[in-house]
Each structure stands twice: as structure tokens, then as C-alpha cells.
Design an enzyme around this catalytic site. Structure first.
Site, mmCIF file in Angstrom:
data_model
loop_
_atom_site.group_PDB
_atom_site.id
_atom_site.type_symbol
_atom_site.label_atom_id
_atom_site.label_comp_id
_atom_site.label_asym_id
_atom_site.label_seq_id
_atom_site.Cartn_x
_atom_site.Cartn_y
_atom_site.Cartn_z
ATOM 1 N N CYS A 164 0.817 -1.229 0.000
ATOM 2 C CA CYS A 164 0.000 0.000 0.000
ATOM 3 C C CYS A 164 0.842 1.268 0.000
ATOM 4 O O CYS A 164 0.341 2.347 -0.308
ATOM 5 C CB CYS A 164 -0.934 0.015 1.200
ATOM 6 S SG CYS A 164 -2.029 -1.392 1.250
ATOM 7 N N ASN B 148 -9.999 -0.279 0.033
ATOM 8 C CA ASN B 148 -8.540 -0.172 0.026
ATOM 9 C C ASN B 148 -8.006 -0.748 -1.293
ATOM 10 O O ASN B 148 -8.063 -1.950 -1.509
ATOM 11 C CB ASN B 148 -7.993 -0.949 1.233
ATOM 12 C CG ASN B 148 -6.475 -0.930 1.322
ATOM 13 O OD1 ASN B 148 -5.789 -0.539 0.386
ATOM 14 N ND2 ASN B 148 -5.953 -1.377 2.457
ATOM 15 N N HIS C 262 -3.427 7.122 2.385
ATOM 16 C CA HIS C 262 -3.813 5.797 1.893
ATOM 17 C C HIS C 262 -5.184 5.457 2.457
ATOM 18 O O HIS C 262 -5.423 5.595 3.660
ATOM 19 C CB HIS C 262 -2.769 4.766 2.344
ATOM 20 C CG HIS C 262 -3.216 3.369 2.099
ATOM 21 N ND1 HIS C 262 -3.722 2.956 0.890
ATOM 22 C CD2 HIS C 262 -3.259 2.283 2.914
ATOM 23 C CE1 HIS C 262 -4.049 1.676 0.971
ATOM 24 N NE2 HIS C 262 -3.777 1.249 2.189
HETATM 25 N N1 ACO Z 1 -18.357 -8.427 9.521
HETATM 26 C C1 ACO Z 1 -18.807 -8.646 10.770
HETATM 27 N N2 ACO Z 1 -17.992 -8.890 11.810
HETATM 28 C C2 ACO Z 1 -16.668 -8.916 11.555
HETATM 29 C C3 ACO Z 1 -16.139 -8.696 10.278
HETATM 30 C C4 ACO Z 1 -17.049 -8.440 9.226
HETATM 31 N N3 ACO Z 1 -16.660 -8.208 7.969
HETATM 32 N N4 ACO Z 1 -14.794 -8.779 10.346
HETATM 33 C C5 ACO Z 1 -14.468 -9.035 11.628
HETATM 34 N N5 ACO Z 1 -15.618 -9.125 12.354
HETATM 35 C C6 ACO Z 1 -15.740 -9.371 13.777
HETATM 36 C C7 ACO Z 1 -14.553 -10.101 14.360
HETATM 37 O O1 ACO Z 1 -14.679 -11.486 14.177
HETATM 38 C C8 ACO Z 1 -14.627 -9.685 15.814
HETATM 39 O O2 ACO Z 1 -15.604 -10.484 16.437
HETATM 40 P P1 ACO Z 1 -15.401 -10.992 17.949
HETATM 41 O O3 ACO Z 1 -15.344 -9.730 18.769
HETATM 42 O O4 ACO Z 1 -16.614 -11.833 18.191
HETATM 43 O O5 ACO Z 1 -14.099 -11.747 17.954
HETATM 44 C C9 ACO Z 1 -15.178 -8.258 15.759
HETATM 45 O O6 ACO Z 1 -15.784 -8.126 14.465
HETATM 46 C C10 ACO Z 1 -14.130 -7.187 15.922
HETATM 47 O O7 ACO Z 1 -13.004 -7.513 15.084
HETATM 48 P P2 ACO Z 1 -11.712 -6.625 15.039
HETATM 49 O O8 ACO Z 1 -10.724 -7.248 14.129
HETATM 50 O O9 ACO Z 1 -11.299 -6.292 16.451
HETATM 51 O O10 ACO Z 1 -12.315 -5.288 14.359
HETATM 52 P P3 ACO Z 1 -11.608 -3.907 14.164
HETATM 53 O O11 ACO Z 1 -12.462 -2.865 14.753
HETATM 54 O O12 ACO Z 1 -10.145 -3.940 14.527
HETATM 55 O O13 ACO Z 1 -11.681 -3.727 12.581
HETATM 56 C C11 ACO Z 1 -10.283 -3.883 10.623
HETATM 57 C C12 ACO Z 1 -11.023 -4.636 11.731
HETATM 58 C C13 ACO Z 1 -11.346 -3.133 9.823
HETATM 59 C C14 ACO Z 1 -9.567 -4.879 9.751
HETATM 60 C C15 ACO Z 1 -9.281 -2.876 11.223
HETATM 61 O O14 ACO Z 1 -8.515 -3.513 12.208
HETATM 62 C C16 ACO Z 1 -8.354 -2.248 10.208
HETATM 63 O O15 ACO Z 1 -8.776 -1.483 9.355
HETATM 64 N N6 ACO Z 1 -7.041 -2.519 10.317
HETATM 65 C C17 ACO Z 1 -6.009 -1.857 9.498
HETATM 66 C C18 ACO Z 1 -5.978 -2.300 8.086
HETATM 67 C C19 ACO Z 1 -4.841 -1.599 7.342
HETATM 68 O O16 ACO Z 1 -4.531 -0.456 7.619
HETATM 69 N N7 ACO Z 1 -4.176 -2.236 6.433
HETATM 70 C C20 ACO Z 1 -2.992 -1.582 5.868
HETATM 71 C C21 ACO Z 1 -2.814 -1.711 4.501
HETATM 72 S S1 ACO Z 1 -3.246 -3.247 3.746
HETATM 73 C C22 ACO Z 1 -1.915 -3.651 2.634
HETATM 74 O O17 ACO Z 1 -0.806 -3.201 2.744
HETATM 75 C C23 ACO Z 1 -2.196 -4.618 1.536
#
Ligand code: ACO
Length: 331
Positions: free
Chosen positions: A113, A288, A258
Site C-alpha cells: 500500500c 482499500n 492511503h
Molecule cells: N463483519 C462482521 N464482523 C466482523 C467482520 C465483518 N466483515 N470482520 C471481523 N468481524 C468481527 C470479528 O470477528 C470480531 O468479532 P469478535 O469480537 O466476536 O471476535 C469483531 O468483528 C471485531 O473484530 P476486530 O478485528 O477487532 O475489528 P476492528 O475494529 O479492529 O476492525 C479492521 C477490523 C477493519 C480490519 C481494522 O482492524 C483495520 O482497518 N485494520 C487496518 C488495516 C490496514 O490499515 N491495512 C494496511 C494496509 S493493507 C496492505 O498493505 C495490503
């Protein structure tokens, strides 16, 4: 002294729109969860016969048209991508052939990214050194080909697309007030390589490897940890380039980060004390798109008239590697 100026921007996204409602039918998720946790409402998906080079080519043609430059004038083509058409040759070579830019050197750059900022940094160094005067930098991805469509934690996040800029050498110095790239800052932390990765398909776990689970060719991400580091590192990179230039966050006309997650963008915006008008956010429509996200957002902002000559623009990236970086430029 020679410096680098953006002569034109371009972008392209595939026609096919995948909404959150469609994802609700594929995995256990909801539009409400996706919008609340990420800000994403829909993303674009490449057609079956489209590869990364096809998206990059369309973006490149738009950028060349905006710059009023012919492909034959290009001396270097750089493609930032984590989803190349093939292991080799480089996607940049495939685009070069389609453009007819046969006099140019062409290669790919792998920084996920952050690839577009890395690409700008490399291009700027080539131009400042006097090696090249006309350079095309493309960020292009077909993330839909490496996303695990059975993993709700990641498949809702990504989309396909491409963005490009045509860069030219200028003798006017941006650090002294002219248009162009002022400072670029890039970093990596390979110790955190497994925060976001596609473990299979390379030399470690080649296709058909006996010991491998069949999902190794798909993207894996430790979302929570990634989130925290992304905010911290993008803020640090932003502060470094604006401090180097002796300007304040207030002086920035646009910040183009990004487009990973609206909550990440809002956290950075809060930490830097940005107003809403300064922040470019289009992830609700595209998700993304990895290396393509900054050049697509920059192109859309430019075409919407959100920047005028002399404006200060900050580009901010974070991605797998881990990698991150920032570019401060004057429009
Ligand atoms: N729908 C419903 N529930 C979901 C989903 C979904 N799509 N995905 C995860 N959940 C659930 C999980 O299972 C978890 O359930 P639990 O509490 O029962 O265990 C709950 O939702 C919370 O999950 P988290 O992973 O803690 O959710 P979070 O608020 O952290 O959001 C996310 C997840 C969106 C992935 C976030 O962490 C994020 O954006 N991270 C950064 C991503 C990023 O910046 N990537 C960089 C670039 S990518 C690259 O270089 C290719």
C-alpha cells in the site's frame, strides 16, 4: 538545481461495483458493521479478462493526456503493485509495450500500500540526479485476485483500481516556493512482515507446495495491530516532512492518505488537527486499493478542483512490509 513536478494525474477503476449488500450474501457480515468499522460502502472489481496492467494502462493514458505528453517521451515507467500480472516480466514492461513507450526503462516496485509513495521517492531521486526528465509512476492493483472471499475479516476491505502521475524535471526549486515535490520520507520495518502478507505463490511456498494449506495464496492480515501502527507511523512521517519544510498542518490545502479505513484516517486527522476540508477520503466508493489508493484519490481531488497552483499537498501511506511514508508537494 533540478527538482520534480507533477505534470498530470490520471486514474481508472473497473466498472463492476460490489456493494456491502452483495458481501452480506457471501460471508457473515453486514452493511452496518462494514460502514461503522471501515467507512467502506462499495468497491470496484476487475472484469475476468482484466489484469493489473490493463487498469494501470488506462490510468497512465489519462495521466499522459492530462500532462499533454506523448508516451514516446517517457524515459522511465515505474509500477507500484503487490498484484502484478505475472512474477515476471514486470507489469511496467507490459504497460510500456501497450503505451508504445519503447525508449523507456520500466520496472515494478514492491511496497504494497506504500508503493506509490516509494515510487515517487525513487522517481524523484532519478530526476534530481539528472538521469531522467520524464517519468511515469503508476499504482495499480487487482486486490480481488488475492483476497480470501471466505474471510469476512479481510474480504470486505479491498478493491481494484489504478492511478498514475506524469513527473517532469523542473529547474525551479519547490523548496523555495515553486511547484513540485518538496520532501519525501519512506520507512520499513521488516520485523513485522507477517502483519499483512500473502504467504503463498512465491519461492517460500510455491504453487502446488505439498505442505501448504490451500488458502496460502490469499491475503492475511493482523488487522488490530496493523491499525495501531498505521496511525502512529503515518502521523510520525507526516510530522517529519512538514517540519522539514518549516510548515504547519494548518498550511496544508489537502492531505491525501492511503485509503485503508475511515477510522485510521480520522485518527490521523485528529492527531494532526486537520479540518474536514483538508482530508481527502474516497474509500466509501473504492475500499482499500493498496498502491492505487493515493494516486486515485489525488487524481479525483485534482479533477474536482480541490487544489490550485501553489497549494501544499501531503500524501501519506502505510502498508505491508511494514512500509510507510509521506510526500509533501506544492501543486
Ligand atoms: N463483519 C462482521 N464482523 C466482523 C467482520 C465483518 N466483515 N470482520 C471481523 N468481524 C468481527 C470479528 O470477528 C470480531 O468479532 P469478535 O469480537 O466476536 O471476535 C469483531 O468483528 C471485531 O473484530 P476486530 O478485528 O477487532 O475489528 P476492528 O475494529 O479492529 O476492525 C479492521 C477490523 C477493519 C480490519 C481494522 O482492524 C483495520 O482497518 N485494520 C487496518 C488495516 C490496514 O490499515 N491495512 C494496511 C494496509 S493493507 C496492505 O498493505 C495490503
Amino acid at each position: 538545481m533540478t527538482a520534480t513536478v507533477i505534470a498530470g494525474t490520471g486514474s481508472y477503476v473497473p466498472e463492476r461495483v460490489m456493494t456491502n449488500a452483495e458481501l452480506e450474501r457471501m460471508v457473515d457480515t453486514s452493511d452496518e458493521w462494514i460502514v461503522a468499522r471501515t467507512g467502506i460502502r462499495e468497491r470496484r472489481i476487475a472484469a475476468a479478462d482484466q489484469a493489473t496492467s490493463d487498469l494501470g494502462l488506462a490510468a497512465a493514458r489519462n495521466a499522459l493526456a492530462a500532462a499533454g505528453m506523448r508516451a514516446e517521451e517517457l524515459e522511465l515507467i515505474l509500477v507500484a503493485t503487490a498484484t502484478p500480472d505475472m512474477s515476471f516480466p514486470a507489469t511496467a514492461c507490459l504497460i510500456q509495450a501497450q503505451l508504445g513507450a519503447l525508449g523507456a526503462a520500466a520496472f515494478d516496485l514492491s511496497a504494497a500500500c506504500s508503493g506509490f509513495i516509494y515510487g515517487l521517492s525513487v522517481a524523484d531521486a532519478f530526476i534530481r540526479s539528472g538521469a531522467y526528465r520524464n517519468v511515469l509512476v503508476i499504482g495499480a492493483e487487482t486486490m480481488s485476485r488475492v483476497v480470501d472471499w471466505e474471510d469476512r475479516a479481510t474480504c470486505v476491505l479491498f478493491g481494484d483500481g489504478a492511478g498514475a502521475v506524469v513527473l517532469k524535471a523542473t529547474d525551479a526549486e519547490p523548496r523555495a516556493g515553486a511547484s513540485g515535490l518538496i520532501h519525501t520520507d519512506i520507512h520499513s520495518d521488516g520485523a513485522a512482515w507477517d502483519y499483512i502478507c500473502v504467504p503463498g505463490g512465491g519461492s517460500r511456498i510455491p504453487p502446488g507446495h505439498a505442505m501448504v494449506d490451500e488458502r496460502a495464496q490469499f491475503l492475511r492480515m493482523r488487522g488490530n495491530e496493523t491499525f495501531k501502527v498505521a496511525v502512529r507511523n503515518m502521523e510520525r512521517a507526516a510530522r517529519k516532512v512538514i517540519d522539514q519544510a518549516g510548515v504547519k498542518a494548518d498550511d496544508l490545502s489537502l492531505v491525501v492518505p492511503h485509503q485503508a479505513n475511515a477510522r485510521i484516517l480520522n485518527a490521523i486527522s485528529d492527531r494532526l488537527g486537520l479540518a474536514e476540508r483538508q482530508l481527502v477520503m474516497n474509500l466509501d466508493r473504492y475500499g482499500n486499493t493498496s498502491a492505487a489508493s493515493i494516486p486515485i484519490a489525488l487524481d479525483e481531488a485534482a479533477r474536482a478542483g480541490r487544489v490550485a497552483a501553489g497549494d501544499l499537498v501531503l500524501l501519506l501511506a502505510f502498508g505491508s512490509g511494514l512500509t510507510w511514508g509521506a510526500t509533501l508537494l506544492r501543486w
